[in-house]
Design an enzyme around this catalytic site. Structure first.
Site, mmCIF file in Angstrom:
data_model
loop_
_atom_site.group_PDB
_atom_site.id
_atom_site.type_symbol
_atom_site.label_atom_id
_atom_site.label_comp_id
_atom_site.label_asym_id
_atom_site.label_seq_id
_atom_site.Cartn_x
_atom_site.Cartn_y
_atom_site.Cartn_z
ATOM 1 N N LEU A 184 0.859 -1.177 0.000
ATOM 2 C CA LEU A 184 0.000 0.000 0.000
ATOM 3 C C LEU A 184 0.896 1.228 0.000
ATOM 4 C CD1 LEU A 184 -1.819 -2.358 1.065
ATOM 5 C CD2 LEU A 184 -3.084 -0.628 2.352
ATOM 6 N N ILE A 185 0.804 2.047 -1.034
ATOM 7 C CA ILE A 185 1.723 3.163 -1.203
ATOM 8 C C ILE A 185 0.963 4.479 -1.303
ATOM 9 C CG2 ILE A 185 1.804 2.876 -3.723
ATOM 10 C CD1 ILE A 185 4.803 3.731 -3.513
ATOM 11 N N LYS A 266 -8.519 2.736 7.487
ATOM 12 C CA LYS A 266 -7.475 1.718 7.337
ATOM 13 C C LYS A 266 -8.095 0.331 7.139
ATOM 14 C CE LYS A 266 -3.349 3.698 7.780
ATOM 15 N NZ LYS A 266 -2.545 3.541 8.998
ATOM 16 N N GLY A 288 3.098 0.800 5.796
ATOM 17 C CA GLY A 288 4.207 1.592 6.330
ATOM 18 C C GLY A 288 4.015 2.058 7.754
ATOM 19 N N GLN A 297 -1.975 4.202 15.009
ATOM 20 C CA GLN A 297 -0.913 3.200 14.994
ATOM 21 C C GLN A 297 -0.521 2.730 16.392
ATOM 22 O OE1 GLN A 297 2.142 5.022 12.586
ATOM 23 N NE2 GLN A 297 0.981 4.755 10.696
ATOM 24 N N CYS A 456 13.684 16.101 -20.182
ATOM 25 C CA CYS A 456 14.053 14.831 -19.553
ATOM 26 C C CYS A 456 14.436 13.866 -20.664
ATOM 27 C CB CYS A 456 12.919 14.267 -18.686
ATOM 28 S SG CYS A 456 11.489 13.711 -19.636
#
Length: 484
Positions: A184-185, A266, A288, A297, A456
């Site tokens: 999960l990002i 969550k 994370g 958390q 780029c």
């Protein structure tokens, strides 16, 4: 140039079948990545080493080393010279030629290894070469415990090699030797470091992004995911899955006690992630979280969150403090992304619960319309990470300039690591180095009477950001696209 690569120590102590499988995977990963630089690079090896033979005269030394130090499963990379074995005196002479300049005013130790049938021991080799170096250089002396420089020599049957330079690798396991997971990002410090640590451990990882309502956020997260994959995991193909979660967020805020918002969000993410992971044959989920970093958390809350799914949840940062996480982010190059990442803060309660009770959370969730989560999962999109930047939508068409005028200013928007490998030099134009993740902040400070051309390597990143800047009202932004 010849290179000797040693696997991480954990690989060397595995049982023979496991070690063979991991070394085979490591050679395959190295071969695949180096072939992109030059298909004539040879990769071979044995049970405890990988040998790389790089063609000379092609300016490949720097790019090859840069690639190898980012491949999971490698402990050290040594640049070596290979010679036929004559006698110990010859080894000493070659060592003096290789090390005399570097030993001036420094202490050293000779580390020798020997394979085959010889009339001398490894310690005899170390003493002989050490004596030759003391006599043939201006070394300060020998220090076996903590030398300034180590001289590494290995004799194998009728040949030997001397290590000229030594580079540290990432360590860990070869990518692809452990099961696949879903990470999960969010693009912040924590999730990007967690994703990196999984890859370093040899774990192939898909990227799962929950879009809470910001298009700019998804663009940023795509860039982070592509960067991580390109730098540390491009030996394997993985997916980037984006889940539209705005409806779920709205349903949480309508139906759930505000103190439970964070925990329920969550849990909804975990429920969705578990269902999606099964479709991609992922064996676990990666998050994370670090204990007590934020209110959701606490150990109690994490337990309540994990009850939302039967899938194993891995938290590689669980005992790290924020400064340690930021340090790793700086080391791997994701810190600038996280620092400049737009945030979506729509599900923050003024008094979030720190010791959630599962039955009360489940009672709140029962008030939610299950269609919100089902629709989000059904409407997800997935893209190969290798194609992430190509598929990012540019909001405005921008003009491509092949030959800039003398008054145009070129802005190199590449990541500093890419710019250092291949600097852009132009004779008639000023070149500014502004990484893409700092563009929005710095463009506003540039003089408005000049025309700026973004550059780029592939043109994808420059077009995308030029389009976003144009949409925001910067009419003096175009793209520098030199003819190939």
């Amino acid at each position: 140039m010849k290179l000797l690569i040693r696997p991480a120590p954990e690989v060397a102590i595995k049982s023979k079948p496991v070690r063979q499988q991991q070394m085979r995977q490591l050679r395959q990963n190295i071969r695949k990545l180096l072939a992109r630089l030059d298909p004539e690079i040879r990769v071979d090896g044995s049970w405890d080493r990988v040998d790389v033979d790089v063609p000379d005269g092609r300016s490949l030394a720097g790019p090859v080393i840069d690639e190898l130090v980012r491949i999971p499963g490698i402990s050290t990379i040594q640049e070596i010279g290979v010679f036929p074995f004559v006698d110990l005196d010859d080894v000493g002479e070659k060592a003096v030629q290789a090390y005399a300049e570097r030993l001036k005013g420094k202490t050293f130790a000779v580390r020798a290894r020997r394979h085959g049938d010889h009339d001398f021991r490894s310690i005899d080799l170390e003493r002989s070469v050490g004596a030759a170096l003391l006599q043939g250089s201006d070394a300060k002396g020998v220090d076996l415990k903590s030398p300034d420089l180590e001289v590494r020599i290995e004799v194998k049957d009728d040949s030997y090699h001397i290590a000229h330079r030594r580079h540290e690798g990432l360590g860990g396991y070869p990518l692809g030797t452990v099961e696949t997971v879903m990470t999960l990002i969010s693009g912040g410090y924590d999730s990007s470091v967690a994703a990196y640590l999984m890859m370093r451990r040899g774990i192939r990882s898909h990227y799962l992004f929950f879009n809470l309502g910001g298009a700019a956020h998804e663009v940023g997260v795509r860039q982070v995911a592509h960067y991580l994959w390109e730098r540390y995991g491009s030996s394997h193909n993985v997916k980037f899955i984006s889940v539209p979660f705005e409806g779920v967020v709205a349903e949480i805020m309508r139906s759930v006690n505000h103190r439970h918002w964070g925990v329920v969000l969550k849990r909804m993410m975990l429920k969705a992630a578990a269902e999606i992971a099964r479709d991609y044959n992922a064996s676990g989920l990666v998050m994370g979280d670090a204990v007590a970093q934020v209110s959701s958390q606490t150990l109690t809350n994490l337990n309540v969150v994990d009850r939302a799914s039967d899938e194993v949840v891995l938290r590689p940062l669980i005992a790290m403090d924020k400064q340690e996480i930021i340090r790793i982010a700086k080391d791997i190059g994701t810190e600038p992304f996280a620092r400049n990442m737009p945030e979506y803060c729509g599900v923050i309660s003024s008094k979030p619960v720190t010791r959630a009770r599962l039955h009360r959370v489940e009672e709140d969730e029962a008030n939610m319309d299950p269609a919100a989560l089902a629709d989000a999962i059904a409407n997800r999109t997935d893209t190969m990470v290798s194609q992430l930047l190509d598929s990012t939508q540019t909001p405005e068409e921008v003009e491509l300039i092949q030959t800039p005028s003398v008054d145009d200013v070129i802005i190199d928007v590449r990541h500093p690591s890419e710019e250092e490998r291949s600097p852009l030099t132009l004779t008639n134009n000023d070149v500014l180095k502004i990484p893409f993740y700092e563009l929005n902040q710095q463009v506003a400070e540039l003089p408005g009477n000049r025309q700026y051309l973004l550059y780029c390597d592939r043109g994808t990143m420059s077009r995308m950001h030029a389009g976003h800047l144009k949409a925001e009202g910067h009419g003096n932004i175009k793209v520098y696209a030199p003819a190939v």
